[in-house]
Design a protein around this motif. Structure first.
Motif, PDB file in Angstrom:
ATOM      1  N   ALA A  87      -3.469  -7.893  -4.177  1.00 59.14           N
ATOM      2  CA  ALA A  87      -2.532  -6.993  -4.977  1.00 59.14           C
ATOM      3  C   ALA A  87      -3.054  -5.706  -4.909  1.00 59.14           C
ATOM      4  N   LEU A  88      -4.581  -5.753  -5.102  1.00 59.75           N
ATOM      5  CA  LEU A  88      -5.258  -4.269  -5.299  1.00 59.75           C
ATOM      6  C   LEU A  88      -5.021  -3.701  -3.861  1.00 59.75           C
ATOM      7  N   VAL A  89      -4.932  -4.313  -2.734  1.00 62.25           N
ATOM      8  CA  VAL A  89      -4.929  -3.532  -1.527  1.00 62.25           C
ATOM      9  C   VAL A  89      -3.396  -2.966  -1.212  1.00 62.25           C
ATOM     10  N   VAL A  90      -2.531  -3.823  -1.792  1.00 66.47           N
ATOM     11  CA  VAL A  90      -1.227  -3.431  -1.772  1.00 66.47           C
ATOM     12  C   VAL A  90      -1.093  -2.179  -2.631  1.00 66.47           C
ATOM     13  N   THR A  91      -1.131  -2.174  -4.110  1.00 60.77           N
ATOM     14  CA  THR A  91      -1.098  -1.133  -4.902  1.00 60.77           C
ATOM     15  C   THR A  91      -2.072   0.169  -4.422  1.00 60.77           C
ATOM     16  N   GLY A  92      -3.300  -0.262  -3.846  1.00 63.71           N
ATOM     17  CA  GLY A  92      -4.236   0.785  -3.446  1.00 63.71           C
ATOM     18  C   GLY A  92      -3.527   1.719  -2.337  1.00 63.71           C
ATOM     19  N   GLY A 267     -14.520 -11.765  -0.095  1.00 64.65           N
ATOM     20  CA  GLY A 267     -13.152 -11.361   0.084  1.00 64.65           C
ATOM     21  C   GLY A 267     -12.833  -9.846  -0.509  1.00 64.65           C
ATOM     22  N   TYR A 268     -13.442  -9.581  -1.463  1.00 63.80           N
ATOM     23  CA  TYR A 268     -13.282  -8.133  -2.221  1.00 63.80           C
ATOM     24  C   TYR A 268     -13.877  -7.075  -1.189  1.00 63.80           C
ATOM     25  N   LEU A 269     -14.706  -7.458  -0.413  1.00 62.03           N
ATOM     26  CA  LEU A 269     -14.999  -6.427   0.545  1.00 62.03           C
ATOM     27  C   LEU A 269     -14.196  -6.467   1.906  1.00 62.03           C
ATOM     28  N   LEU A 274     -10.258  -5.068   6.243  1.00 61.16           N
ATOM     29  CA  LEU A 274      -9.250  -5.434   7.286  1.00 61.16           C
ATOM     30  C   LEU A 274      -8.097  -4.596   7.275  1.00 61.16           C
ATOM     31  N   ALA A 275      -7.645  -4.296   6.223  1.00 56.34           N
ATOM     32  CA  ALA A 275      -6.450  -3.265   6.069  1.00 56.34           C
ATOM     33  C   ALA A 275      -6.905  -1.882   6.777  1.00 56.34           C
ATOM     34  N   THR A 280      -5.628   1.222  11.820  1.00 57.38           N
ATOM     35  CA  THR A 280      -6.036   1.714  12.763  1.00 57.38           C
ATOM     36  C   THR A 280      -5.477   1.285  14.274  1.00 57.38           C
ATOM     37  N   LEU A 281      -5.462  -0.154  14.257  1.00 60.68           N
ATOM     38  CA  LEU A 281      -5.070  -0.797  15.443  1.00 60.68           C
ATOM     39  C   LEU A 281      -3.591  -0.159  15.801  1.00 60.68           C
TER      40      LEU A 281
END
Length: 301
Positions: A87-92, A267-269, A274-275, A280-281
């Motif tokens: 959720a942090l990845v999505v909102t960030g 996983g937090y790192l 990965l995002a 970039t890919l």
């Protein structure tokens, strides 16, 4: 007479647009990896635009689930506040992607405008603009950002994008000028000048279409550069943590959650890393198709 010519002109223009998009579709289908790149970029765009609709802002803390390992409920685990990492990845992503978009637009617009005008006009204008570009290229970007960060909080992605864009147009201007110097000696440019067409018409109708693939590629590359720059600054702790984004996640994962030595926090790192790699890919795969998309001869092969 004029009443009959307008529909014909409009029909021809519509036919050209249809043929162009058909050619784009053929180019993208030729390699499945290119379609994968489009899907990745569209997915990130959707995440940045609508991700906040799926999660509350700010995400609520959960003291009962602090630094949990990956599970079916939390695919990448939780952070030191018990919030879901995915959720942090999505909102960030909103801050990161909006900053990158603003940076790319400013970089390409300013760099392309200066490079085109300088390369086409030559003479005194070329000398002045290229000296300004050289001065811009000699200014070290990171130290300047460090100084600006002491007086400017960069809480808004528009502010961050503006600064990064104004710091990054020099290379594009130099490259576009070189392309313009090459194109201005071509026969179709000489013919346009011989017909007495205005500078604005020649640049807008003759030069820009020929340079479209190069400009488009520079815009996509500028997006990746902006992502790396802002994430790096937040990771180093140079900028205040006034907004959630991938750089802040990386910093907190390493220096607060101890992700380098604590397996449960790994996983937090990995999630923001990965995002970044996936984005970039996707851009690299789309850039691979740019030359064929804008070159009719390559599209037909």
């Amino acid at each position: 007479m004029s009443a009959t010519l307008v529909p014909e002109t409009g029909s021809a223009s519509a036919t050209m647009r249809r043929n162009f998009w058909r050619g784009v579709w053929r180019v993208m289908r030729r390699k499945p990896s290119r379609m994968a790149g489009v899907v990745i970029i569209v997915g990130f765009a959707f995440m940045g635009l609508f991700g906040s609709l799926f999660y509350p802002d700010p995400l609520p803390d959960n003291p009962a689930a602090i630094i949990q390992p990956p599970s079916w409920e939390h695919w990448f685990g939780t952070d030191p506040q018990g919030r879901d990492v995915l959720a942090l990845v999505v909102t960030g992503s909103r801050y990161v992607l909006l900053t990158a978009t603003v940076t790319a637009i400013i970089t390409v617009v300013v760099g392309t405008s200066i490079g085109l005008f300088s390369g086409f006009r030559r003479g005194r204008w070329d000398t002045v603009l290229m000296r300004l570009t050289d001065m811009k290229l000699t200014i070290p970007g990171l130290p300047l950002l460090l100084v600006l960060a002491t007086v400017w909080k960069f809480g808004s992605p528009l502010q961050m994008g503006l600064v990064l864009g104004l710091l990054g147009w020099g290379g594009v201007a130099r490259a576009v000028r070189s392309q313009t110097l090459s194109l201005r000696e071509r026969g179709f440019i000489e013919a346009a000048r011989g017909l007495g067409l205005s500078t604005t018409h020649i640049i807008g109708k003759e030069l820009l279409p020929s340079m479209a693939p190069y400009i488009a590629m520079n815009m996509l590359i500028a997006v990746t550069g902006a992502v790396y720059s802002q994430v790096g600054l937040f990771f180093l702790g140079v900028l205040p943590y006034e907004s959630d984004n991938w750089g802040v996640m990386l910093n907190l994962a390493v220096f607060q959650a101890g992700a380098m030595i604590t397996p449960t926090a790994l996983g937090y790192l990995l999630a923001p890393l990965l995002a970044i790699l996936l984005l970039t890919l996707g851009i690299v795969l789309v850039v691979d198709a740019m030359d064929e998309i804008f070159n009719p001869r390559l599209r037909e092969e």
